[in-house]
Design an enzyme around this catalytic site. Structure first.
Site, PDB file in Angstrom:
ATOM      1  N   ASP A 126      -1.270 -13.323  -3.062  1.00  0.00           N
ATOM      2  CA  ASP A 126      -1.357 -14.584  -3.835  1.00  0.00           C
ATOM      3  C   ASP A 126       0.016 -15.142  -4.205  1.00  0.00           C
ATOM      4  O   ASP A 126       0.203 -16.356  -4.234  1.00  0.00           O
ATOM      5  CB  ASP A 126      -2.125 -14.352  -5.139  1.00  0.00           C
ATOM      6  CG  ASP A 126      -3.591 -14.078  -4.895  1.00  0.00           C
ATOM      7  OD1 ASP A 126      -4.075 -14.427  -3.805  1.00  0.00           O
ATOM      8  OD2 ASP A 126      -4.240 -13.502  -5.787  1.00  0.00           O
TER       9      ASP A 126
HETATM   10  P1  NAP Z   1      -2.665  -9.488  -4.366  1.00  0.00           P
HETATM   11  O1  NAP Z   1      -2.820 -10.963  -4.291  1.00  0.00           O
HETATM   12  O2  NAP Z   1      -3.663  -8.724  -5.152  1.00  0.00           O
HETATM   13  O3  NAP Z   1      -2.614  -8.928  -2.881  1.00  0.00           O
HETATM   14  C1  NAP Z   1      -2.359  -7.592  -2.617  1.00  0.00           C
HETATM   15  C2  NAP Z   1      -2.433  -7.383  -1.127  1.00  0.00           C
HETATM   16  O4  NAP Z   1      -2.043  -6.036  -0.875  1.00  0.00           O
HETATM   17  C3  NAP Z   1      -3.823  -7.559  -0.558  1.00  0.00           C
HETATM   18  O5  NAP Z   1      -3.892  -8.731   0.213  1.00  0.00           O
HETATM   19  C4  NAP Z   1      -4.061  -6.288   0.283  1.00  0.00           C
HETATM   20  O6  NAP Z   1      -4.417  -6.668   1.613  1.00  0.00           O
HETATM   21  C5  NAP Z   1      -2.706  -5.595   0.279  1.00  0.00           C
HETATM   22  N1  NAP Z   1      -2.841  -4.132   0.170  1.00  0.00           N
HETATM   23  C6  NAP Z   1      -3.687  -3.402  -0.581  1.00  0.00           C
HETATM   24  N2  NAP Z   1      -3.510  -2.099  -0.400  1.00  0.00           N
HETATM   25  C7  NAP Z   1      -2.503  -1.977   0.517  1.00  0.00           C
HETATM   26  C8  NAP Z   1      -1.865  -0.868   1.131  1.00  0.00           C
HETATM   27  N3  NAP Z   1      -2.215   0.387   0.858  1.00  0.00           N
HETATM   28  N4  NAP Z   1      -0.865  -1.115   2.002  1.00  0.00           N
HETATM   29  C9  NAP Z   1      -0.494  -2.389   2.311  1.00  0.00           C
HETATM   30  N5  NAP Z   1      -1.083  -3.476   1.752  1.00  0.00           N
HETATM   31  C10 NAP Z   1      -2.076  -3.268   0.871  1.00  0.00           C
HETATM   32  O7  NAP Z   1      -1.237  -9.075  -4.953  1.00  0.00           O
HETATM   33  P2  NAP Z   1       0.009  -9.900  -5.479  1.00  0.00           P
HETATM   34  O8  NAP Z   1       0.520 -10.817  -4.429  1.00  0.00           O
HETATM   35  O9  NAP Z   1       0.910  -8.878  -6.060  1.00  0.00           O
HETATM   36  O10 NAP Z   1      -0.577 -10.843  -6.599  1.00  0.00           O
HETATM   37  C11 NAP Z   1      -0.999 -10.369  -7.862  1.00  0.00           C
HETATM   38  C12 NAP Z   1      -2.281 -11.041  -8.274  1.00  0.00           C
HETATM   39  O11 NAP Z   1      -2.740 -10.427  -9.487  1.00  0.00           O
HETATM   40  C13 NAP Z   1      -2.121 -12.521  -8.550  1.00  0.00           C
HETATM   41  O12 NAP Z   1      -3.262 -13.223  -8.140  1.00  0.00           O
HETATM   42  C14 NAP Z   1      -1.993 -12.553 -10.051  1.00  0.00           C
HETATM   43  O13 NAP Z   1      -2.372 -13.792 -10.612  1.00  0.00           O
HETATM   44  C15 NAP Z   1      -2.974 -11.451 -10.452  1.00  0.00           C
HETATM   45  N6  NAP Z   1      -2.701 -10.989 -11.796  1.00  0.00           N
HETATM   46  C16 NAP Z   1      -1.538 -10.336 -12.055  1.00  0.00           C
HETATM   47  C17 NAP Z   1      -1.238 -10.011 -13.364  1.00  0.00           C
HETATM   48  C18 NAP Z   1       0.077  -9.373 -13.707  1.00  0.00           C
HETATM   49  O14 NAP Z   1       0.414  -9.349 -14.883  1.00  0.00           O
HETATM   50  N7  NAP Z   1       0.817  -8.859 -12.734  1.00  0.00           N
HETATM   51  C19 NAP Z   1      -2.119 -10.290 -14.397  1.00  0.00           C
HETATM   52  C20 NAP Z   1      -3.314 -10.930 -14.076  1.00  0.00           C
HETATM   53  C21 NAP Z   1      -3.595 -11.261 -12.786  1.00  0.00           C
HETATM   54  P3  NAP Z   1      -5.254  -5.665   2.543  1.00  0.00           P
HETATM   55  O15 NAP Z   1      -6.484  -5.324   1.780  1.00  0.00           O
HETATM   56  O16 NAP Z   1      -5.493  -6.436   3.787  1.00  0.00           O
HETATM   57  O17 NAP Z   1      -4.381  -4.463   2.769  1.00  0.00           O
END
Ligand code: NAP
Length: 457
Positions: free
Chosen positions: A384
């Site tokens: 994301d």
């Molecule tokens: P993300 O959007 O959750 O994407 C993570 C990606 O990692 C997935 O597409 C997944 O694809 C891949 N993945 C999972 N396991 C894996 C593995 N073992 N090896 C390689 N890839 C792997 O993560 P992000 O870009 O870090 O974004 C964070 C999200 O969390 C945002 O939408 C944000 O708004 C939300 N959020 C964060 C917080 C905060 O404080 N950090 C709080 C609330 C919400 P595959 O399944 O294809 O592997």
């Protein structure tokens, strides 16, 4: 000043200095130790507090059981399970504040109007934080019956009604001196606990970290209020510190996701007004040897870690890869999105654990203009936070969220296991871009392959 007062003052100072040190990864560990010492001091001194008589065995038993469970679970918890662990501990804090209020109010001893008001409002928000955090924990733990947003007809009206009745009862108890009945008091607690559950049920797992942070603020406030009731300065200051830190964290997360907090509480992540933009083209795969060549001969590589790096526990291998590239004269930088992973600071903690120096780790604002000059943007387990639809598609649920400009790099390599969407469930248009290649596999396994291939070049 008595020994107890001096100790509470020292504990409060330790909490504040500890929190201050937690603001930087360099001093964060020391900050946690300082705050922990403050907490031990505040707990131990209770045994000689003039208002505490007897019950020492019960106190020791509670400390033994609570401390034992916390020690064991704290040591064993996986980094990816940290948000639900925080939810649980946080809920316990709210529950403890509500329990203090219950004990004081059950006594039905006269209190000043303002203290009674604080006691009952501490009870209200402490109870909400307690039951709400338990539901948040269950959702994040993936407990089947509670997973996702649970919605039903007229839910918002029922919740509003429940809140009005509970708050009205709270006001009634707060203003009736010692004339409230036990039944009213217990009914009030039951309704406050029920409201915590009802308020959390309709919120999807995706928004749980924000909700947990909000409940953290509630818990802090509740503890602070009950500190006034018990005339305990350590509780007052700890509560106020936690309350304000939780409030700031909630605001920070909501801002980084570009969503008002009301949207998190009363809406769905996936709610949009129109059709999402169609994605054209196809994802193009690359193999590790080719990806290794692209990076080894680059001048500048920017690495964007995300939740998948935490799942794969790939941080050590990624750092090994960076060192190899640096030895070849490649400039390598890390770009951290404020909500990458599942908690603010999640990626910084992982990279610090692997020993990555802080001077190559950059925040979004510091590095976003630099992607134009990068030969390769390596996205590892992030999704994301690099999705360009946040910039281009007003109908997308993540529209307006600031993103890292990975797509502006000359080449983008995305490491992930398959074609699954990110946390928000939104298709990532970056993966279909001409300059983007998908390197499929587990983050740690792929990083190891890249290392092996670069060594052979
Ligand atoms: P993300 O959007 O959750 O994407 C993570 C990606 O990692 C997935 O597409 C997944 O694809 C891949 N993945 C999972 N396991 C894996 C593995 N073992 N090896 C390689 N890839 C792997 O993560 P992000 O870009 O870090 O974004 C964070 C999200 O969390 C945002 O939408 C944000 O708004 C939300 N959020 C964060 C917080 C905060 O404080 N950090 C709080 C609330 C919400 P595959 O399944 O294809 O592997």
């Amino acid at each position: 000043m008595s020994l107890v007062e001096i100790s509470y003052f020292a504990a409060a100072v330790l909490f504040i200095l500890g929190l201050k040190q937690m603001a930087s990864p360099v001093t964060a560990r020391r900050g946690i130790v300082w705050a922990g010492v403050g907490m031990v001091l505040a707990t131990v001194i209770t045994f000689v507090h003039p208002q505490v008589h007897g019950n020492y065995l019960l106190m020791l038993l509670a400390i033994g059981i609570g401390g034992g469970i916390a020690w064991k679970t704290g040591k064993e918890v996986a980094m990816t399970d940290m948000p639900q662990m925080i939810a649980l501990y946080n809920g316990m804090g709210g529950g403890a504040a509500a329990a203090i209020a219950a004990v004081e109010l059950i006594k039905q001893e006269p209190m000043s109007d303002s203290v009674q008001m604080l006691a009952i409002f501490g009870a209200l928000i402490g109870s909400i934080a307690f039951s709400g955090s338990l539901i948040a924990f269950a959702k994040l733990q993936g407990i089947k019956q509670l997973r996702g947003a649970i919605r039903f007809k007229n839910q918002q009206r029922i919740n509003a009604g429940l809140f009005v009745v509970t708050a009205w009862m709270a006001l009634g108890i707060a203003t009736s001196g010692t004339d409230y009945g036990m039944f009213t008091l217990f009914l009030f607690f039951a309704l406050a606990l029920a409201f915590g559950v009802m308020m959390t049920l309709p919120i999807g797992g995706a928004d749980m970290p924000v909700v947990i942070s909000l409940y953290n603020a509630f818990t802090g406030l509740a503890v602070g209020f009950e500190g006034f009731v018990l005339e305990n300065p350590a509780m007052m200051i700890a509560g106020i510190v936690v309350g304000s830190a939780g409030t700031l964290l909630t605001q920070l997360m909501a801002k980084a996701m570009n969503r008002p907090i009301t949207n998190v509480l009363f809406s769905n992540f996936g709610e949009t007004t129109g059709e999402a933009q169609e994605v054209t083209g196809a994802m193009k795969a690359v193999e590790a040897p080719d990806a290794a060549i692209m990076m080894a001969f680059a001048e500048k590589v920017i690495i964007i870690p995300g939740y998948g790096m935490a799942v794969a526990q790939a941080q050590h291998k990624v750092w090994e890869l960076v060192k190899l590239l640096q030895d070849r004269g490649v400039t390598v930088k890390f770009a951290i999105h404020p909500v990458a992973g599942r908690m603010p600071g999640h990626m910084n903690v992982l990279l610090a654990e692997a020993g990555v120096p802080y001077d190559i780790i950059y925040d979004l604002d510091e590095i976003n203009e630099e992607f134009n000059t990068a030969d390769v943007a390596l996205v590892i387990g992030a999704n994301d936070v690099v999705n360009p639809v946040a910039r281009t598609d007003p109908n997308s649920p993540i529209y307006g969220m600031p993103i890292l400009n990975a797509d502006h790099a000359k080449n983008v390599i995305v490491v992930k296991r398959g074609q699954g969407a990110g946390f928000s469930g939104v298709e990532n248009h970056l993966f279909f871009a001409d300059n983007c290649r998908m390197l499929y596999g587990d983050g740690q396994a792929v990083a190891s392959e890249l290392i092996a291939n670069i060594k052979e070049i």
